[in-house]
Every structure is written in structure tokens, then in C-alpha cells.
Design a protein around this motif. Structure first.
Motif, short mmCIF file in Angstrom:
data_model
loop_
_atom_site.label_atom_id
_atom_site.label_comp_id
_atom_site.label_asym_id
_atom_site.label_seq_id
_atom_site.Cartn_x
_atom_site.Cartn_y
_atom_site.Cartn_z
N GLN A 1 0.82 -1.21 0.00
CA GLN A 1 0.00 0.00 0.00
C GLN A 1 0.86 1.26 0.00
OE1 GLN A 1 -3.46 -0.12 -0.28
NE2 GLN A 1 -3.07 2.01 -0.78
N LEU A 2 2.02 1.22 0.64
CA LEU A 2 2.94 2.36 0.61
C LEU A 2 3.37 2.65 -0.83
CD1 LEU A 2 5.29 1.63 3.66
CD2 LEU A 2 3.52 3.38 3.51
N ARG A 3 3.63 1.61 -1.60
CA ARG A 3 4.03 1.81 -2.99
C ARG A 3 2.89 2.40 -3.82
NH1 ARG A 3 6.63 -3.23 -2.03
NH2 ARG A 3 4.85 -4.36 -2.97
N ARG A 4 1.64 1.98 -3.52
CA ARG A 4 0.49 2.47 -4.29
C ARG A 4 0.06 3.87 -3.89
NH1 ARG A 4 -1.24 -3.03 -3.49
NH2 ARG A 4 -2.50 -2.37 -1.69
N GLY A 5 0.47 4.32 -2.71
CA GLY A 5 0.06 5.63 -2.23
C GLY A 5 -1.27 5.58 -1.52
N LEU A 6 -1.63 6.73 -0.89
CA LEU A 6 -2.82 6.76 -0.05
C LEU A 6 -3.86 7.78 -0.52
CD1 LEU A 6 -1.01 6.52 3.39
CD2 LEU A 6 -2.37 4.73 2.29
N VAL A 7 -3.42 8.95 -0.95
CA VAL A 7 -4.34 10.01 -1.32
C VAL A 7 -4.22 10.36 -2.80
CG1 VAL A 7 -5.06 12.40 -0.89
CG2 VAL A 7 -4.33 10.95 1.02
N THR A 8 -3.00 10.62 -3.25
CA THR A 8 -2.78 11.07 -4.63
C THR A 8 -2.17 10.00 -5.51
OG1 THR A 8 -0.62 11.97 -4.03
CG2 THR A 8 -2.51 13.46 -3.89
N GLY A 9 -1.85 8.84 -4.94
CA GLY A 9 -1.27 7.77 -5.74
C GLY A 9 0.24 7.79 -5.78
N TYR A 10 0.89 8.74 -5.08
CA TYR A 10 2.35 8.76 -5.03
C TYR A 10 2.83 7.87 -3.88
CZ TYR A 10 2.03 12.83 -8.09
OH TYR A 10 1.77 13.67 -9.14
N PRO A 11 4.00 7.27 -3.98
CA PRO A 11 4.51 6.38 -2.92
C PRO A 11 4.63 7.11 -1.58
CG PRO A 11 5.80 6.14 -4.94
CD PRO A 11 4.91 7.31 -5.15
N VAL A 12 4.46 6.36 -0.49
CA VAL A 12 4.57 6.90 0.86
C VAL A 12 5.96 6.57 1.40
CG1 VAL A 12 3.58 6.92 3.19
CG2 VAL A 12 2.10 6.54 1.20
N VAL A 13 6.62 7.58 1.99
CA VAL A 13 7.98 7.40 2.48
C VAL A 13 8.10 7.93 3.90
CG1 VAL A 13 9.01 7.54 0.17
CG2 VAL A 13 8.71 9.63 1.51
N ASP A 14 9.20 7.55 4.54
CA ASP A 14 9.61 8.11 5.83
C ASP A 14 8.54 7.94 6.92
OD1 ASP A 14 11.85 8.86 4.41
OD2 ASP A 14 11.20 10.92 4.11
N VAL A 15 8.11 6.70 7.13
CA VAL A 15 7.13 6.42 8.18
C VAL A 15 7.54 5.16 8.94
CG1 VAL A 15 5.16 7.51 7.04
CG2 VAL A 15 5.66 5.11 6.60
N ARG A 16 7.09 5.11 10.19
CA ARG A 16 7.24 3.91 10.99
C ARG A 16 5.84 3.36 11.26
NH1 ARG A 16 9.62 5.79 15.42
NH2 ARG A 16 11.73 5.19 14.80
N VAL A 17 5.62 2.09 10.94
CA VAL A 17 4.34 1.43 11.16
C VAL A 17 4.55 0.37 12.25
CG1 VAL A 17 2.53 0.01 10.16
CG2 VAL A 17 3.53 1.87 8.83
N THR A 18 3.76 0.48 13.30
CA THR A 18 3.88 -0.45 14.43
C THR A 18 2.60 -1.29 14.51
OG1 THR A 18 5.24 1.14 15.63
CG2 THR A 18 4.28 -0.68 16.90
N LEU A 19 2.76 -2.60 14.45
CA LEU A 19 1.63 -3.52 14.61
C LEU A 19 1.42 -3.75 16.11
CD1 LEU A 19 -0.47 -5.48 13.38
CD2 LEU A 19 1.35 -7.20 13.31
N VAL A 20 0.24 -3.32 16.63
CA VAL A 20 0.03 -3.34 18.07
C VAL A 20 -1.00 -4.39 18.51
CG1 VAL A 20 0.72 -0.95 18.38
CG2 VAL A 20 -1.68 -1.47 17.90
N ASP A 21 -1.93 -4.77 17.61
CA ASP A 21 -2.95 -5.72 18.04
C ASP A 21 -3.59 -6.35 16.80
OD1 ASP A 21 -4.55 -7.22 19.68
OD2 ASP A 21 -5.78 -5.54 20.40
N GLY A 22 -4.41 -7.36 17.01
CA GLY A 22 -5.11 -7.99 15.91
C GLY A 22 -5.83 -9.24 16.35
#
Length: 707
Positions: free
Chosen positions: A567-588
């Protein structure tokens, strides 16, 4: 390149020299409109190579045979025109004077052993020509100055010579000056002879008028003192100052020696339309310019990069030649202009073609054995067959399919690689698209030909913007490239160049991903909760596992990460790649039967999109580090322009020759046309380089335009 040039193969054999001492390779350098091509035409005509000099305006010159050159009435590519004079073969290398075609000029400098700098008698000396002069001086290339177009209505040869002396420095002195009165000839300052062209070529030699002798006395004395200062005979100056008359033979011999070693630069006024000065130019080239035997050869290695002993200009040595220009036309195929540095190139022989060190320009390293069927001596677009080409000479090869500009041609038994010459970086992007689906194959085919022949053209297929981008040297270069594509059968259009942006999170956010589906048989079940936080610029992506108690089974944690990364490669709002983030899996949550790798990938992707909806996504634009080198007089203008481009100036530093270097950070979107606009701001005197630095937030007022 791929345009339909009127290239022909002449059945009549050209003269092939058998000794490098009988060769002179001379490149013509000067601004556009100074008269280089017209001078070449005149030299071809007076030497009997052609029956009549062609016209740039009429499009009939030997060297400007490219349709783009005919249309623009200026040279757009390097061309070779050999002439014979006094048993010596002179390879005249005509080069473009416009800044966009500096790659062709550099190829000409590589192929040559000496340079004729052609300046118009009514135009002064432009800074670009001074820069090339300094480049030649750095490598000790012999140079002479031709003051052309004496018939111009604003011609001021004396003023132009003074301008050359100011621009080029010491050692630039006139060897001839125009005769007064009729203006139909020259007076030799050393010989004090009048070369009368009033009845055409060759000139009649006679005595100058007393008025001319008196007028030229100071110039003659200055020339003699300059020649004596360059003499290896240390007693000559003392004898001259004591009043001794130095013989003409001694002065001429010392002058020729000084010119050949690059320390003295004679000035010859000429008029190509009337023929004035043509004999003096030809004699000067043969007598004063060095043969290839005196040229230091480029360093060579083996194809695997191992050092190799230096070569010499020996016709019997190992074969080492270099492709200095590549052209492709519809009639003859690929034509490679080659400078033979060592050995002798012969037809019907196998050769090894090596290309190394140009991968960043789209020229992958390659080593191929091919067979040379025929050798030609090029005369513009005409190819005249020759039986061999010795070290020091130039020739053309046809249908050597793997040869690209900058490649080395050597023996298959002894393969060599020459270090490629430096090339400027193309900085003007042009996005092209095939007009119809039927044009796509022709576009791909012609692009490969263009890139193979032009090292200043870079091809980029941008996967993020889905654009095909040609990086060119400027507007004129882009126009020629597009015309060659169309002439090769590819109908193309241009479109605005898109800049690849990035997305990131503007602050912490939480996301919940729930992917639960039930259908016949096994269902899909995956739930995950993540926390997202931004990182500093350039940090990339981090994934942290903070699951406790097995809420998400261990084998599915990599699946969540895989879904997030996709999903980072596909982008979130405008379709550009997402960079410089930390994603923490906390529950599930997981299901003992319905959970799977695919389900948790989907849940991870959904969780990231949910975090974007709950948080704030920021657009980032690429920021380039720019270094602009320019004369000090344009410093304020360029600094103001950089500020208007949202640039941040990091500092300025002094450079040689009254120049400065500005270092700044500028958004890449503001640099799309900068190479053209900088040239306009600085009258063509400034250059710049750029490299990607990082991504920075896009200002809020520009976000809408890129959304």
C-alpha cells in the motif's frame, strides 16, 4: 540520426595516406554564425575537392547535410571534410557553434590534433568560445584564430584582433593583415609580401604599397618579438635587440614550432566568399599544425579494467580506434565515424567493439566481435571507399551494428577500451508519446538509434509517472531530436513533464484493518491494528512488531508488513509512494481456519488506509542541490531568479576567471526549463549541475495542482 539524409556511397576511391605524418586533423570551433561551415566550403573549393562552394542559405553545403541543419541554417552535428594540400591530407572537422550541440563539439575535439577558432570580424568574442579556448589550453592543443567575414558591412578586423587578444590572452598575434585600399588581399607581416586575391585563387604575390608597409610596422615588430620570445635559440632576442635583421626562414621555423607546441597562436583574417586568406590557412595548417604523431593518445585498458601500456601513433602497432560519432539513415544504415589512434584499420577484417563507462547514460557495457566490410573516407554525407585507414586518420564504417558513440574498435585478439571523453549532462526534460499505437514500434526503434549515436541524449522511462522522457541539452537540441524521430517514421507528440512526488504522514495516526469474508468453504479472516508515525526525511520505512500474547500469529506478522509495504508503494491520497514512516503492529485477531497470508496482507493494507483517513497525509516534492557557475556580473540576476523559484541559497564561492559558483537547494518542479532560462539570464555564459537531495513538504498553495 534516423532522418533521411542524402548520404551516398561514391564508387570513386578517395586518397588514403600511408603515413601519419601526412595527416592533419583540425577542428573548427566558434559561435554559431561565425562562418565555420562557409570557410570549410571555401577550402574545399580552392583545393579542388568540390567544383563549387555551397551556400548555407541555399542548403547546399557539404557539411550541413542534415535536414535539421538545412532548415535551421546552422550546423547541428559534427561533419568531416578532407582536403589535400601539398601532399598532406587535412581532415577539416566542422562543429556546431550553438550551445545545445556542445556534445558534437567535444567529439570534434577528441578527434582533432589542433583547432581553428573562427570569429566573425563584426561580432566580438563570446564567452562560450573563451571557455572552449581555455579547455584546449588545459590540454595543450595547438590553436590558431581565423577572423572571418571581412566583407561584412560592419567588419572591423583590427578591433576583432584586439578583442581576441583580450579574450584569449598572451600569444595571440596577427600573422597577416588585410591590405588597405581594395581589400582584395593580405599582407604577410614576416615576409612583407602582398597576397593579391583580386583575380581569384591562388593569389598573386607582390610588393605591398609603401602606405601599407608603414601602417603595419608596429604589428610586424610585435609579431617578431613574440616569435623570438618563443624561440629555443636564447641568443635570438639579444641579436634582434642589437639591431640584427633576423632571417625570414628562422622566424618562420620558430613560429611553426611555437604553434605546434601550443604556445603561440597566429591570427589570419579571411573572407570565404572572395577566397581571401584560403592559401594562407591551408599552408598554415600543413606547416604549423602538428601531425598525429605529436598527439598524446587517450589512456587504454583491457575490457576487464586491467591497466594497459600506453599506445603510440604507430600504423604497425595494436589496433585502437574510437567511434567519435554515430549516424543512422534509411539508405546506408548505421555509419560510425572513427578516429584511428593506433594500428591500421582494414576492410574485410574482424574487429572487437567495446563500450564501457557510459551505463549512466543508458549505454550498457558491451563487448562484441564484428566484421568490417568496407572503409570510407567521409566527405559530408558522401562516403568514398578507401583500402585502409592508418593511425592518426579518420574514416567511416558502415553496418557495424553494435558500435555506439564512444566505443573502442580494436583487434579481437587484443581487445582494448579507451576511456570515454567527458560529456555534459543533459538537463532539459521532454516527455514524448506516440501519436497512435501504430507509431509505438517506430518510436522505440528510432529512440534506440538516437541514444546510440548521441551521448548527450538520455532516455528515461519513468515508471511512477508512466512517461517516456528525453533529457536534452536545450530547446534546439530537443527540436532536432524530435524532427529525427518524425523523419524516421514515428509520429510523436510532447506533453508536460510530470514530477514524481511522495506522500508521508504529517503526524501520528492509528488505523484498524478488518478483512472478514465468508463464502462456501474456507473464508477469509484477518484483523490488525497499527500505529503510524512520521520519520525524518530520508529515513525510509520501518516496521515494528509489538504484538503480545499471540493476538496475531507469528507466521502472519510478515504478511501484515507485506500488505503495508504494497500500500505504501500504491500511495494513499494522490497515488504517489509513501515514504519516511514507521508502522507499528500493536494488536489484531486471527481465526484458526479462515486466517491466511493473503487475508492479513489485505488487512494490513486496509489498516494503513484507515490511518490515512484518521490522520494527515502530506505531499512531498523532490528537492535538488544545484550548483550554478557564472560570471560575477550576472550574480545578482541569477540569485534573484533562484529565489523566485523557491530556492534556498546555501552560499557562493569564488571560481577562476572572474566567476562564481552559487550553491542552492531548489524544488525539481522549478528546474524543468531552467537550462534554457539560465542561458537567457546570463547570455549563454552560465552552466549548472543538479543532483537529488531529498524530499520536502509541498507548500499548501501548490497541493491542489498536484492532487
Amino acid at each position: 540520426m534516423a532522418d533521411k539524409q542524402a548520404r551516398t556511397v561514391d564508387a570513386g576511391a578517395a586518397v588514403a595516406v600511408d603515413d601519419p605524418v601526412k595527416v592533419r586533423n583540425v577542428v573548427l570551433v566558434g559561435p554559431s554564425g561565425s562562418g565555420k561551415t562557409t570557410l570549410t566550403e571555401a577550402l574545399l573549393a580552392v583545393s579542388g575537392t568540390v567544383t563549387r562552394a555551397g551556400s548555407v542559405v541555399e542548403g547546399t553545403t557539404v557539411c550541413d547535410h542534415d535536414p535539421a541543419a538545412v532548415r535551421q541554417q546552422r550546423s547541428v552535428g559534427l561533419s568531416v571534410a578532407p582536403v589535400m594540400h601539398n601532399g598532406c591530407k587535412i581532415n577539416l572537422i566542422d562543429t556546431p557553434g550553438y550551445a545545445d550541440f556542445v556534445g558534437e563539439l567535444r567529439a570534434g575535439l577528441r578527434a582533432a590534433d589542433a583547432a581553428l577558432f573562427v570569429v566573425c570580424s563584426a561580432e566580438g568574442v563570446d564567452p562560450a568560445t573563451v571557455a572552449i579556448w581555455e579547455e584546449c589550453a588545459a590540454v595543450g592543443m595547438p590553436r590558431a584564430v581565423i577572423v572571418s567575414r571581412l566583407d561584412h558591412h560592419r567588419a572591423d578586423p583590427d578591433g576583432e584582433i584586439a578583442a581576441c587578444q583580450d579574450a584569449f590572452g598572451a600569444g595571440v598575434l596577427p600573422l597577416y593583415l588585410p591590405a588597405g585600399g581594395s581589400g582584395a588581399g593580405l599582407i604577410g607581416l614576416i615576409t612583407r609580401r602582398f597576397f593579391d586575391y583580386s583575380e581569384g585563387f591562388p593569389p598573386r604575390v607582390g610588393e605591398p604599397s609603401p602606405e601599407d608597409l608603414e601602417r603595419l610596422t608596429d604589428a610586424r615588430n610585435e609579431l617578431i618579438e613574440g616569435v623570438i620570445a618563443e624561440s629555443e635559440d636564447e641568443t635570438l632576442m639579444d641579436r634582434y635587440l642589437a639591431g640584427e635583421e633576423i632571417s625570414e626562414d628562422t622566424l618562420i621555423a620558430d613560429l611553426e614550432t611555437a604553434v605546434a607546441r601550443g604556445s603561440f597562436h597566429p591570427v589570419i583574417p579571411v573572407c570565404a566568399t572572395t577566397g581571401v586568406g584560403m592559401a594562407e590557412v591551408l599552408d598554415g595548417i600543413v606547416r604549423a599544425f602538428p601531425s598525429p604523431l605529436e598527439h598524446e593518445l587517450p589512456p587504454v585498458t583491457t575490457p576487464d579494467g586491467a591497466a594497459h601500456p600506453g599506445l603510440s601513433t604507430d600504423p604497425h602497432g595494436p589496433l585502437a580506434a574510437e567511434v567519435v560519432r554515430t549516424a543512422v539513415d534509411s539508405y546506408v544504415g548505421r555509419v560510425s565515424l572513427v578516429r584511428v589512434f593506433s594500428g591500421t584499420l582494414r576492410p574485410e577484417r574482424p574487429v572487437h567493439v567495446s563500450g564501457h563507462g557510459m551505463a549512466e547514460r543508458g549505454h550498457e557495457d558491451h563487448d562484441t566481435d564484428e566484421r568490417v566490410a568496407h572503409l570510407y573516407s567521409p566527405l559530408g554525407a558522401t562516403l568514398r571507399e578507401v583500402p585502409y585507414c592508418v593511425a592518426g586518420d579518420l574514416c567511416a564504417l558502415t553496418k557495424v551494428g553494435s558500435a555506439e558513440t564512444g566505443d573502442t574498435v580494436s583487434s579481437p585478439d587484443h581487445p582494448l577500451v579507451m576511456r570515454p571523453w567527458p560529456m555534459p549532462e543533459p538537463l532539459l526534460p521532454v516527455a514524448v508519446v506516440a501519436r497512435n499505437r501504430s507509431d509505438e514500434d517506430a518510436l522505440a526503434r528510432n529512440l534506440s538509434r538516437l541514444v546510440a549515436g548521441d551521448p548527450t541524449l538520455r532516455l528515461e522511462r519513468n515508471a511512477e509517472t508512466s512517461q517516456l522522457v528525453l533529457w536534452c541539452m536545450g530547446e534546439a537540441h530537443a527540436d532536432v531530436v524530435l524532427s529525427r524521430l518524425r523523419a524516421g517514421g514515428a509520429e510523436v507528440d510532447t506533453e508536460p513533464v510530470k514530477t514524481s512526488l511522495r506522500e508521508t504522514f504529517g503526524g501520528p495516526a492509528k488505523g484498524h484493518g478488518r478483512h472478514v469474508k465468508q463464502s462456501g468453504g474456507h473464508g477469509q479472516y484477518a484483523v490488525c491494528d497499527i500505529e503510524v508515525e512520521p520519520l525524518e526525511r530520508g529515513a525510509g520505512f520501518e516496521f515494528v512488531d509489538r504484538i503480545v500474547g499471540g493476538a496475531v500469529p507469528h507466521q502472519f506478522i510478515p504478511s501484515v508488513e507485506k500488505g503495508v509495504r504494497a500500500q505504501l508503494r500504491r500511495g494513499l491520497v494522490t497515488g504517489y509512494p509513501v515514504v519516511d514512516v514507521r508502522v507499528t503492529l500493536v494488536d489484531g485477531k486471527a481465526h484458526s481456519v479462515d486466517s491466511s497470508d493473503a487475508a492479513f496482507q489485505t488487512a494490513g493494507s486496509m489498516a494503513l488506509k484507515d490511518a490515512a483517513a484518521n490522520g494527515r497525509v502530506v505531499l512531498l516534492e523532490p528537492l535538488d542541490e544545484v550548483a550554478v557557475q557564472l560570471p560575477d556580473e550576472y550574480l545578482g540576476t541569477v540569485l534573484g531568479d533562484l529565489s523566485s523559484r523557491r530556492g534556498r541559497v546555501l552560499g557562493t564561492e569564488a571560481a577562476e576567471g572572474g566567476r562564481s559558483v552559487i550553491r542552492a537547494e531548489v524544488p525539481a518542479t522549478e528546474l524543468l526549463r531552467y537550462t534554457t532560462e539560465l542561458r537567457s539570464l546570463s547570455s549563454g555564459t552560465a552552466t549548472f549541475t543538479r543532483r537529488h537531495a531529498r524530499y520536502d513538504p509541498l507548500p499548501d498553495n501548490l497541493v491542489t495542482a498536484h492532487a
